[in-house]
Design a protein around this motif. Structure first.
Motif, PDB file in Angstrom:
ATOM      1  N   THR A  72      -0.612   5.596   6.695  1.00  0.00           N
ATOM      2  CA  THR A  72       0.425   6.280   6.011  1.00  0.00           C
ATOM      3  C   THR A  72       0.689   5.487   4.991  1.00  0.00           C
ATOM      4  OG1 THR A  72       1.336   6.720   8.340  1.00  0.00           O
ATOM      5  CG2 THR A  72       2.506   6.848   6.269  1.00  0.00           C
ATOM      6  N   THR A  73       0.903   4.452   4.737  1.00  0.00           N
ATOM      7  CA  THR A  73       1.226   3.661   3.377  1.00  0.00           C
ATOM      8  C   THR A  73       0.055   3.983   2.330  1.00  0.00           C
ATOM      9  OG1 THR A  73       2.458   1.854   4.467  1.00  0.00           O
ATOM     10  CG2 THR A  73       1.923   1.471   2.152  1.00  0.00           C
ATOM     11  N   CYS A  74      -1.283   3.942   2.881  1.00  0.00           N
ATOM     12  CA  CYS A  74      -2.352   4.028   1.984  1.00  0.00           C
ATOM     13  C   CYS A  74      -2.182   5.478   1.179  1.00  0.00           C
ATOM     14  CB  CYS A  74      -3.717   3.918   2.698  1.00  0.00           C
ATOM     15  SG  CYS A  74      -5.074   4.200   1.715  1.00  0.00           S
ATOM     16  N   GLN A  75      -2.065   6.573   2.126  1.00  0.00           N
ATOM     17  CA  GLN A  75      -2.031   7.937   1.945  1.00  0.00           C
ATOM     18  C   GLN A  75      -0.887   8.280   0.894  1.00  0.00           C
ATOM     19  OE1 GLN A  75      -3.020  11.678   1.262  1.00  0.00           O
ATOM     20  NE2 GLN A  75      -4.382  10.508   2.539  1.00  0.00           N
ATOM     21  N   ILE A  76       0.288   7.666   1.260  1.00  0.00           N
ATOM     22  CA  ILE A  76       1.293   8.088   0.448  1.00  0.00           C
ATOM     23  C   ILE A  76       1.274   7.380  -0.904  1.00  0.00           C
ATOM     24  CG2 ILE A  76       3.834   7.302   0.094  1.00  0.00           C
ATOM     25  CD1 ILE A  76       4.069   7.676   3.245  1.00  0.00           C
ATOM     26  N   VAL A  77       0.782   6.036  -0.975  1.00  0.00           N
ATOM     27  CA  VAL A  77       0.518   5.569  -2.385  1.00  0.00           C
ATOM     28  C   VAL A  77      -0.449   6.327  -3.066  1.00  0.00           C
ATOM     29  CG1 VAL A  77      -0.409   3.508  -3.581  1.00  0.00           C
ATOM     30  CG2 VAL A  77       1.104   2.945  -1.700  1.00  0.00           C
ATOM     31  N   ALA A  78      -1.530   6.896  -2.568  1.00  0.00           N
ATOM     32  CA  ALA A  78      -2.544   7.548  -3.189  1.00  0.00           C
ATOM     33  C   ALA A  78      -2.074   8.920  -3.920  1.00  0.00           C
ATOM     34  CB  ALA A  78      -3.690   7.978  -2.209  1.00  0.00           C
ATOM     35  N   GLN A  79      -1.116   9.743  -2.938  1.00  0.00           N
ATOM     36  CA  GLN A  79      -0.644  10.892  -3.465  1.00  0.00           C
ATOM     37  C   GLN A  79       0.638  10.574  -4.438  1.00  0.00           C
ATOM     38  OE1 GLN A  79       1.327  12.949  -0.079  1.00  0.00           O
ATOM     39  NE2 GLN A  79      -0.244  12.876   0.914  1.00  0.00           N
ATOM     40  N   VAL A  80       1.176   9.424  -4.630  1.00  0.00           N
ATOM     41  CA  VAL A  80       2.009   9.208  -5.601  1.00  0.00           C
ATOM     42  C   VAL A  80       1.256   8.999  -6.915  1.00  0.00           C
ATOM     43  CG1 VAL A  80       3.939   7.633  -6.256  1.00  0.00           C
ATOM     44  CG2 VAL A  80       4.013   8.380  -4.223  1.00  0.00           C
ATOM     45  N   LEU A  81       0.146   8.157  -6.902  1.00  0.00           N
ATOM     46  CA  LEU A  81      -0.533   7.748  -8.023  1.00  0.00           C
ATOM     47  C   LEU A  81      -1.206   9.008  -8.438  1.00  0.00           C
ATOM     48  CD1 LEU A  81      -2.152   4.444  -6.762  1.00  0.00           C
ATOM     49  CD2 LEU A  81      -0.464   4.981  -8.456  1.00  0.00           C
ATOM     50  N   GLY A 123       7.557 -18.867   2.528  1.00  0.00           N
ATOM     51  CA  GLY A 123       7.097 -18.454   1.035  1.00  0.00           C
ATOM     52  C   GLY A 123       6.106 -17.276   1.121  1.00  0.00           C
ATOM     53  N   LEU A 124       6.250 -16.291   1.918  1.00  0.00           N
ATOM     54  CA  LEU A 124       5.668 -15.285   1.636  1.00  0.00           C
ATOM     55  C   LEU A 124       6.158 -14.141   1.107  1.00  0.00           C
ATOM     56  CD1 LEU A 124       4.431 -15.393   5.541  1.00  0.00           C
ATOM     57  CD2 LEU A 124       3.174 -16.232   3.430  1.00  0.00           C
ATOM     58  N   PRO A 125       5.461 -13.338   0.377  1.00  0.00           N
ATOM     59  CA  PRO A 125       5.918 -12.202  -0.649  1.00  0.00           C
ATOM     60  C   PRO A 125       6.249 -11.095   0.293  1.00  0.00           C
ATOM     61  CG  PRO A 125       3.586 -12.292  -0.805  1.00  0.00           C
ATOM     62  CD  PRO A 125       4.012 -13.401   0.265  1.00  0.00           C
ATOM     63  N   LEU A 126       7.471 -10.925   0.642  1.00  0.00           N
ATOM     64  CA  LEU A 126       7.858  -9.739   1.237  1.00  0.00           C
ATOM     65  C   LEU A 126       8.248  -8.811   0.035  1.00  0.00           C
ATOM     66  CD1 LEU A 126       8.634  -8.022   3.980  1.00  0.00           C
ATOM     67  CD2 LEU A 126      10.977  -9.098   3.780  1.00  0.00           C
ATOM     68  N   MET A 127       7.988  -7.395   0.400  1.00  0.00           N
ATOM     69  CA  MET A 127       8.504  -6.473  -0.630  1.00  0.00           C
ATOM     70  C   MET A 127       9.911  -6.131  -0.503  1.00  0.00           C
ATOM     71  SD  MET A 127       5.092  -3.929  -0.816  1.00  0.00           S
ATOM     72  CE  MET A 127       6.077  -2.593  -1.322  1.00  0.00           C
ATOM     73  N   GLU A 128      10.411  -5.901  -1.676  1.00  0.00           N
ATOM     74  CA  GLU A 128      11.837  -5.331  -1.485  1.00  0.00           C
ATOM     75  C   GLU A 128      12.106  -4.085  -0.918  1.00  0.00           C
ATOM     76  OE1 GLU A 128      15.440  -4.442  -4.822  1.00  0.00           O
ATOM     77  OE2 GLU A 128      13.865  -5.836  -5.539  1.00  0.00           O
ATOM     78  N   MET A 135      11.557  10.019  -2.899  1.00  0.00           N
ATOM     79  CA  MET A 135      11.928   8.839  -3.702  1.00  0.00           C
ATOM     80  C   MET A 135      11.568   7.654  -3.117  1.00  0.00           C
ATOM     81  SD  MET A 135      16.064   8.264  -4.026  1.00  0.00           S
ATOM     82  CE  MET A 135      16.202   9.852  -4.994  1.00  0.00           C
ATOM     83  N   ASN A 136      11.445   7.432  -1.695  1.00  0.00           N
ATOM     84  CA  ASN A 136      10.985   6.077  -1.028  1.00  0.00           C
ATOM     85  C   ASN A 136       9.493   5.792  -1.277  1.00  0.00           C
ATOM     86  OD1 ASN A 136      10.276   5.346   2.310  1.00  0.00           O
ATOM     87  ND2 ASN A 136      11.192   3.952   0.851  1.00  0.00           N
ATOM     88  N   THR A 186       5.581   2.521  -4.143  1.00  0.00           N
ATOM     89  CA  THR A 186       4.213   2.854  -5.032  1.00  0.00           C
ATOM     90  C   THR A 186       4.573   1.878  -6.021  1.00  0.00           C
ATOM     91  OG1 THR A 186       3.650   5.013  -4.010  1.00  0.00           O
ATOM     92  CG2 THR A 186       2.451   4.265  -6.039  1.00  0.00           C
ATOM     93  N   LYS A 187       5.659   2.127  -6.813  1.00  0.00           N
ATOM     94  CA  LYS A 187       5.992   1.305  -7.918  1.00  0.00           C
ATOM     95  C   LYS A 187       5.992  -0.079  -7.753  1.00  0.00           C
ATOM     96  CE  LYS A 187       9.270   1.030 -11.652  1.00  0.00           C
ATOM     97  NZ  LYS A 187      10.685   1.274 -12.159  1.00  0.00           N
ATOM     98  N   GLU A 188       6.383  -0.649  -6.785  1.00  0.00           N
ATOM     99  CA  GLU A 188       6.423  -2.082  -6.456  1.00  0.00           C
ATOM    100  C   GLU A 188       5.003  -2.604  -6.150  1.00  0.00           C
ATOM    101  OE1 GLU A 188       8.729  -5.540  -3.815  1.00  0.00           O
ATOM    102  OE2 GLU A 188       9.356  -3.265  -3.593  1.00  0.00           O
ATOM    103  N   ILE A 189       4.168  -1.584  -5.256  1.00  0.00           N
ATOM    104  CA  ILE A 189       2.951  -2.141  -5.000  1.00  0.00           C
ATOM    105  C   ILE A 189       1.852  -2.443  -6.332  1.00  0.00           C
ATOM    106  CG2 ILE A 189       0.800  -1.429  -3.905  1.00  0.00           C
ATOM    107  CD1 ILE A 189       2.454  -0.355  -1.739  1.00  0.00           C
ATOM    108  N   VAL A 190       2.077  -1.388  -7.127  1.00  0.00           N
ATOM    109  CA  VAL A 190       1.305  -1.294  -8.302  1.00  0.00           C
ATOM    110  C   VAL A 190       1.735  -2.359  -9.503  1.00  0.00           C
ATOM    111  CG1 VAL A 190       0.236   0.850  -7.802  1.00  0.00           C
ATOM    112  CG2 VAL A 190       2.147   0.506  -9.547  1.00  0.00           C
TER     113      VAL A 190
END
Length: 214
Positions: free
Chosen positions: A18-27, A163-168, A203-204, A209-213
């Motif tokens: 789901t995350t992969c598909q959503i990021v692809a759509q936004v981009l 020390g792991l990078p959890l996304m906001e 919006m979500n 996507t903005k944070e990922i890229v």
């Protein structure tokens, strides 16, 4: 310029596809060239592409350990998103080795957190082999958009201590995210007569996507 994003999880239902598909759509909606390599045995991205979405998201299936690197190298520019199988395999290791960033989604449960740890260990093993850093981001998925649970707070604190990078940003539980696969379309093409909360889902998705890229 090319950017490779690998979406990896050792447990089904974590929100990887789901995350992969959503990021692809936004981009794609924002004008980026996007190719998804569908390496998930369930082929969710290939099935989605059989729909009528007008978004220019290219999907390549039949990804194996023998051809994944060839497919990545053949794409000269744009975003390459890899939806990986949910096991620690040679295919997953090769894709991680080629990734600019690995996204590790997990639900707020101890089992999911442990499985996310297995994926992170695999990333660390590839870093040792390649002698280079492989950036990765850990993301909570399928969360309640209104209320943060005590378990979510505890897991976030544990990741911070390690020390792991959890996304906001988190990928919320939204009916729109299920609908894009059910109707084989995009968030931007869903009908408000059939699905509720599309604007909030978009919006979500755009925040994630903005944070990922970034």
């Amino acid at each position: 310029m090319k950017k490779v994003l690998a979406f990896s999880s050792s447990k089904g239902g974590a929100g990887k596809s789901t995350t992969c598909q959503i990021v692809a759509q936004v981009l794609a909606h924002k004008g980026q060239a996007v190719t998804i390599l569908d390496a998930d045995p369930n082929k969710p991205q290939e099935r989605w592409r059989t729909g009528d979405s007008k978004l220019p998201v290219k999907v390549i299936g039949d990804i194996t350990e023998n051809n994944v690197v060839t497919h990545i190298n053949a794409i000269e520019a744009g975003y390459v998103l890899i939806d990986l199988e949910g096991v620690a395999s040679r295919l997953v290791a090769r894709a991680i080795a080629k990734a600019d960033t690995v996204i590790v989604p997990f639900q707020a449960s101890t089992l999911d957190a442990n499985q996310a740890g297995r994926t992170i260990n695999l990333i660390k093993e590839e870093e040792e082999l390649l002698e280079r850093e492989i950036p990765f981001k850990v993301m909570l998925s399928r969360t309640n958009p209104a209320i943060q649970s005590r378990l979510e707070r505890d897991l976030a604190a544990q990741l911070a201590r390690n020390g792991l990078p959890l996304m906001e940003n988190q990928l919320n539980e939204r009916s729109s995210y299920k609908a894009i696969f059910a109707y084989k379309t995009s968030l931007y093409e869903l009908s408000s007569e059939k699905v509720n909360g599309i604007e909030k889902a978009i919006m979500n998705a755009e925040q994630v996507t903005k944070e990922i890229v970034s």
